[in-house]
Write a protein that holds these residues in place. Structure first.
Motif, PDB file in Angstrom:
ATOM      1  N   HIS A 180       1.119  -1.208   0.729  1.00 43.69           N
ATOM      2  CA  HIS A 180       0.215  -0.150  -0.536  1.00 43.69           C
ATOM      3  C   HIS A 180       0.788   1.046   0.094  1.00 43.69           C
ATOM      4  N   LYS A 181       1.926   1.385   1.088  1.00 45.17           N
ATOM      5  CA  LYS A 181       2.944   2.405   1.094  1.00 45.17           C
ATOM      6  C   LYS A 181       3.273   2.444  -0.506  1.00 45.17           C
ATOM      7  N   GLN A 182       3.787   1.516  -1.173  1.00 44.40           N
ATOM      8  CA  GLN A 182       4.949   1.356  -2.437  1.00 44.40           C
ATOM      9  C   GLN A 182       3.417   1.539  -3.634  1.00 44.40           C
ATOM     10  N   LEU A 183       2.921   1.589  -3.511  1.00 41.89           N
ATOM     11  CA  LEU A 183       1.474   1.993  -4.263  1.00 41.89           C
ATOM     12  C   LEU A 183       1.051   3.572  -4.090  1.00 41.89           C
ATOM     13  N   HIS A 184       1.676   3.885  -3.117  1.00 40.28           N
ATOM     14  CA  HIS A 184       0.652   5.680  -2.605  1.00 40.28           C
ATOM     15  C   HIS A 184       2.241   6.096  -3.557  1.00 40.28           C
ATOM     16  N   GLN A 185       3.228   5.771  -3.188  1.00 39.27           N
ATOM     17  CA  GLN A 185       4.512   6.682  -3.406  1.00 39.27           C
ATOM     18  C   GLN A 185       4.728   6.536  -5.090  1.00 39.27           C
ATOM     19  N   ASN A 186       3.738   5.001  -5.379  1.00 42.36           N
ATOM     20  CA  ASN A 186       4.181   5.400  -7.715  1.00 42.36           C
ATOM     21  C   ASN A 186       3.221   6.369  -7.644  1.00 42.36           C
ATOM     22  N   TYR A 187       1.784   5.982  -6.804  1.00 47.62           N
ATOM     23  CA  TYR A 187       0.979   6.679  -7.513  1.00 47.62           C
ATOM     24  C   TYR A 187       1.269   8.036  -8.253  1.00 47.62           C
ATOM     25  N   LEU A 188       2.023   8.828  -6.573  1.00 46.15           N
ATOM     26  CA  LEU A 188       2.313   9.660  -6.629  1.00 46.15           C
ATOM     27  C   LEU A 188       3.760  10.393  -8.016  1.00 46.15           C
ATOM     28  N   LYS A 189       3.820   9.520  -7.680  1.00 46.48           N
ATOM     29  CA  LYS A 189       5.005   9.814  -8.698  1.00 46.48           C
ATOM     30  C   LYS A 189       4.356   9.903 -10.572  1.00 46.48           C
ATOM     31  N   SER A 190       3.231   8.934 -10.331  1.00 45.43           N
ATOM     32  CA  SER A 190       2.966   8.196 -11.717  1.00 45.43           C
ATOM     33  C   SER A 190       2.275  10.085 -12.102  1.00 45.43           C
ATOM     34  N   ILE A 191       1.654  10.644 -11.071  1.00 48.75           N
ATOM     35  CA  ILE A 191       1.310  12.104 -11.612  1.00 48.75           C
ATOM     36  C   ILE A 191       2.011  12.488 -11.648  1.00 48.75           C
ATOM     37  N   PHE A 192       2.869  12.919 -11.471  1.00 48.14           N
ATOM     38  CA  PHE A 192       4.065  14.187 -11.353  1.00 48.14           C
ATOM     39  C   PHE A 192       5.169  14.044 -12.764  1.00 48.14           C
ATOM     40  N   LEU A 193       4.583  12.428 -13.678  1.00 42.85           N
ATOM     41  CA  LEU A 193       5.377  12.261 -14.790  1.00 42.85           C
ATOM     42  C   LEU A 193       3.952  12.883 -16.234  1.00 42.85           C
ATOM     43  N   GLY A 194       2.777  12.077 -15.514  1.00 42.25           N
ATOM     44  CA  GLY A 194       1.912  12.957 -15.910  1.00 42.25           C
ATOM     45  C   GLY A 194       1.728  14.263 -16.329  1.00 42.25           C
ATOM     46  N   VAL A 195       2.009  14.842 -15.777  1.00 36.92           N
ATOM     47  CA  VAL A 195       2.248  16.684 -15.431  1.00 36.92           C
ATOM     48  C   VAL A 195       2.967  16.733 -16.583  1.00 36.92           C
ATOM     49  N   PHE A 196       4.186  16.202 -16.657  1.00 38.50           N
ATOM     50  CA  PHE A 196       5.575  16.208 -18.009  1.00 38.50           C
ATOM     51  C   PHE A 196       4.792  15.601 -18.969  1.00 38.50           C
ATOM     52  N   ALA A 197       4.248  14.896 -18.857  1.00 39.42           N
ATOM     53  CA  ALA A 197       3.258  14.193 -20.059  1.00 39.42           C
ATOM     54  C   ALA A 197       2.513  15.018 -21.380  1.00 39.42           C
ATOM     55  N   LEU A 198       1.597  15.891 -20.165  1.00 39.76           N
ATOM     56  CA  LEU A 198       0.779  16.637 -20.352  1.00 39.76           C
ATOM     57  C   LEU A 198       1.834  18.090 -21.169  1.00 39.76           C
ATOM     58  N   LEU A 199       2.723  18.270 -20.396  1.00 39.37           N
ATOM     59  CA  LEU A 199       3.750  19.213 -21.165  1.00 39.37           C
ATOM     60  C   LEU A 199       3.832  18.887 -22.469  1.00 39.37           C
ATOM     61  N   PHE A 200       4.597  17.809 -22.589  1.00 38.45           N
ATOM     62  CA  PHE A 200       5.365  16.888 -23.952  1.00 38.45           C
ATOM     63  C   PHE A 200       3.949  16.895 -24.918  1.00 38.45           C
ATOM     64  N   LEU A 201       3.101  15.940 -24.641  1.00 39.43           N
ATOM     65  CA  LEU A 201       1.699  16.560 -25.363  1.00 39.43           C
ATOM     66  C   LEU A 201       1.477  17.898 -26.113  1.00 39.43           C
ATOM     67  N   PHE A 202       1.233  19.049 -24.998  1.00 39.68           N
ATOM     68  CA  PHE A 202       1.523  20.286 -25.374  1.00 39.68           C
ATOM     69  C   PHE A 202       2.262  20.889 -26.580  1.00 39.68           C
ATOM     70  N   ILE A 203       3.642  20.725 -26.744  1.00 41.00           N
ATOM     71  CA  ILE A 203       4.771  20.067 -27.351  1.00 41.00           C
ATOM     72  C   ILE A 203       4.132  19.864 -28.542  1.00 41.00           C
TER      73      ILE A 203
END
Length: 683
Positions: A26-49
């Motif tokens: 559960h702890k690792q999942l929570h950390q990975n969700y936060l990391k994936s959301i952080f990476l998702g923000v960068f993915a949206l930035l690249f999608l705009f590019i």
């Protein structure tokens, strides 16, 4: 007794160990969700590019009669949109009941237009569509999360699988066909409605309130395929909540009860909305199928499915339009290939359904086929194949692809088979693939960047379409290549000898080339072949006015407006007829008096024309600039300024005026011709 105590201790230890593992997971999942959301923000930035080069792409095809030339959207009258389907399009044959889409178009126009009644600019519609596309991709992240948690409940990687699936869909080159084609924003909005309905269905416990049907009811008024939510949710509950397979024993069991319970109200709602929309749809509307057989349309779409699947894998054969015709033979190699592929996919769905870890892959295949039912089965349309149609379905194929990749990744990690094939290399594969799709999207946006590149691309990929050759010919005509345009129109006539728009455009071309008698014959032929097309009357009216026949032009204009009262081109023609002044009366002194009495944009333009004809080019420019103060998008004013600067030899200023005018009215042939003169001198 001691043995019993030891057993109890052993059970207790296993329980504690299990609890510790669950907490750690559960702890690792929570950390990975936060990391994936952080990476998702960068993915949206690249999608705009990736999509940065598409925002100024022009209106195309159906955009003209639903947005660019549709004066109905220039007033935000939502009750009228829901009451009168004629507000959706200026073409009677295309007036489908989609008031939600008309409302969205009108809202965009209302937000971004600066002057009441000005022509819409595609840039602002692209911005709105892209933002909605981003929302869809974000929603897909949470949508896909359910399936990867279901398939791999003990894996901490599920957040990354969800991000991978959302990014795979977001950057896929094939989706550029939908994102660039502005009126097909309907696909994006309606798909978002279905995904939101699923998120509500999954996460809101009080299903008895049927809140998940709200997005479906709203989405229906944007595009009808949202009613496919009912069979989709049926398959979802059957496979994931009943944990059923596609075996006959499960299909014929009581496991159908709950899926039926949740989908039946969706079916009822869909039938009600469809019936309501049909009553609201004008009798003039048609799917364009004519006498196409429903059977042969279905058979042809066996090939369409194969085309869509291949474009999902390698999107090299994308085109704005198609030359695919109805196949009338069961032995055609295209049909045989399509049947074999569909059989293989359905067998794969059956096989994947047998295991929990691959059941999402089965659902993805079913999703793909279910979403194609409205357009690719027994309901014929003019074209059996369009590359924007599988947009909805590609959500399913994406789920299938990433589910199988995730399984491969987990299995290799579990069995420690990474010595010869490092796990890092395996993970790099989807990243490289997404990067390639993103690059393909950039290149596809470039193709959509101008009418000429788009239709040249289509003519090379689909060389047997009269409409494609006609549109390519139009782009050549607009840049002054009249012989090339004539050759393209002649080519179009080989495939579409009774295409009314082709003869109308032949008339425009011949009139520009000075062949006025031949031009009129083509205009009349075009109207004969398309008596319900208001555009034919608009362009013939233009021709009559330029040949000093305002009364005939007025009669023709009235016929066109009876067919399409909201046609902006006809309304503009009506205004020019009303303010028409015979050429012999357009003198400087006469027009100066008229401007003094009534300084309208039409009078100012006539004054600029009189000054131009008298050789007063500075005065022509000054009068045109006054007209632009009244209407900043008045293309005639830009044309006169461009022509006057050309006469003065001030080529840079002429080009600046010409380019500015074409931003608002890219199809104005006269302005294009004058701009070509200035650009040739600048070269």
């Amino acid at each position: 007794m001691k043995i019993e105590d030891k057993n109890k201790a052993s059970k207790s230890n296993r329980k504690n160990n299990s609890g510790n593992i669950s907490a750690e997971l559960h702890k690792q999942l929570h950390q990975n969700y936060l990391k994936s959301i952080f990476l998702g923000v960068f993915a949206l930035l690249f999608l705009f590019i990736v999509y940065k080069n598409h925002f100024n792409n022009p209106f195309e095809l159906d955009d003209s009669h639903t947005i660019a030339n549709n004066s109905a959207i220039r007033e935000l009258n939502i009750p009228l949109f829901f009451k009168d389907a004629r507000t959706f399009s200026t073409l009677p044959a295309n007036q489908a009941y989609r008031p939600g889409l008309t409302t969205l178009n009108a809202i965009d126009y209302k937000i971004w237009s600066e002057t009441p009644g000005e022509s819409p600019l595609p840039k602002w519609f692209h911005i709105s569509t892209f933002l909605t596309y981003c929302l869809l991709c974000i929603a897909l992240y949470f949508f896909y999360s359910y399936f990867f948690r279901y398939a791999f409940p003990d894996s901490p990687w599920t957040p990354y699988f969800s991000l991978l699936a959302a990014a795979f869909f977001a950057f896929h080159t094939a989706n550029a066909e939908t994102v660039n084609y502005i009126i097909q924003r309907a696909e994006i909005y309606s798909t978002l409605a279905v995904v939101l309905a699923f998120l509500i269905f999954i996460h809101v416990k009080q299903r008895s309130f049927h809140l998940f049907l709200i997005p479906i009811a709203l989405g229906f008024f944007i595009k009808e395929p949202v009613i496919m939510f009912a069979p989709l949710v049926f398959a979802f509950v059957f496979l994931f909540e009943e944990n059923a397979t596609l075996k006959t024993s499960d299909i014929l069991s009581v496991k159908l009860r709950r899926p039926f319970t949740y989908s039946i109200l969706g079916v009822v709602l869909g039938l009600f909305l469809f019936s309501f929309a049909k009553k609201q749809t004008p009798e003039t509307w048609t799917s364009g199928a004519g006498d196409i057989s429903a059977f042969w349309y279905l058979i042809t779409n066996f090939y369409s499915v194969m085309h869509y699947v291949f474009n999902f894998i390698l999107p090299f054969n994308l085109a704005v339009d198609t030359d695919q015709t109805i196949v009338n033979s069961l032995s055609d190699i295209k049909i045989i290939g399509g049947v074999l592929l569909i059989a293989l996919m359905l067998f794969s769905a059956y096989s994947f359904s047998l295991k929990k870890e691959t059941r999402p892959a089965a659902f993805g295949i079913l999703w793909f086929f279910i979403t194609l039912i409205p357009t690719s089965t027994i309901f014929p349309f003019a074209e059996p194949l369009n590359d924007h149609r599988p947009f909805f379905g590609y959500i399913g194929l994406t789920l299938t692809t990433v589910n199988l990749f995730a399984l491969l990744l987990i299995k290799r990690n579990e069995f420690n088979l990474t010595r010869n094939k490092p796990l890092e290399l395996l993970i790099a594969v989807p990243i490289i693939l997404i990067t390639l799709y993103g690059f393909g999207t950039i290149k596809r946006n470039e193709v959509w960047g101008s009418e000429e590149t788009l239709w040249k691309d289509a003519s090379e990929k689909c060389p047997k379409s009269g409409r494609i050759w006609m549109n390519y010919g139009l782009t050549l005509m607009r840049r002054g290549d009249y012989q090339g345009a004539s050759d393209a129109f002649t080519k179009a006539k080989e495939f579409s000898p009774y295409y009314s728009y082709l003869y109308i455009n032949f008339g425009i071309l011949k009139n520009v080339m000075g062949k006025t008698a031949e031009a009129e014959a083509d205009f009349l032929t075009g109207i004969q072949y398309g008596p319900n097309s208001p555009d034919g009357f608009k362009f013939y009216g233009d021709y009559l006015l330029t040949t000093n026949r305002p009364r005939q032009a007025d009669s023709i204009c009235k016929i066109g407006l009876n067919l399409s009262p909201k046609n902006a081109g006809l309304l503009e023609l009506k205004g020019r007829i009303k303010n028409y002044t015979p050429p012999e009366q357009i003198t400087v002194a006469f027009m100066e008096q008229k401007v003094k009495a009534s300084p309208s944009r039409e009078n100012l333009i006539n004054l600029s024309l009189a000054r131009y004809n008298s050789g007063d080019y500075r005065g022509c420019i000054a009068a045109s600039e006054e007209a632009l103060k009244i209407d900043p998008q008045y293309v005639v004013a830009y044309n006169n300024i461009c022509a006057a600067y050309n006469m003065l030899g001030e080529w840079a200023k002429a080009a600046e005026a010409g380019k500015k005018g074409l931003e608002f009215h890219p199809e104005n042939q006269l302005l294009r011709n004058n701009l070509k003169v200035s650009m040739d001198h600048l070269k």
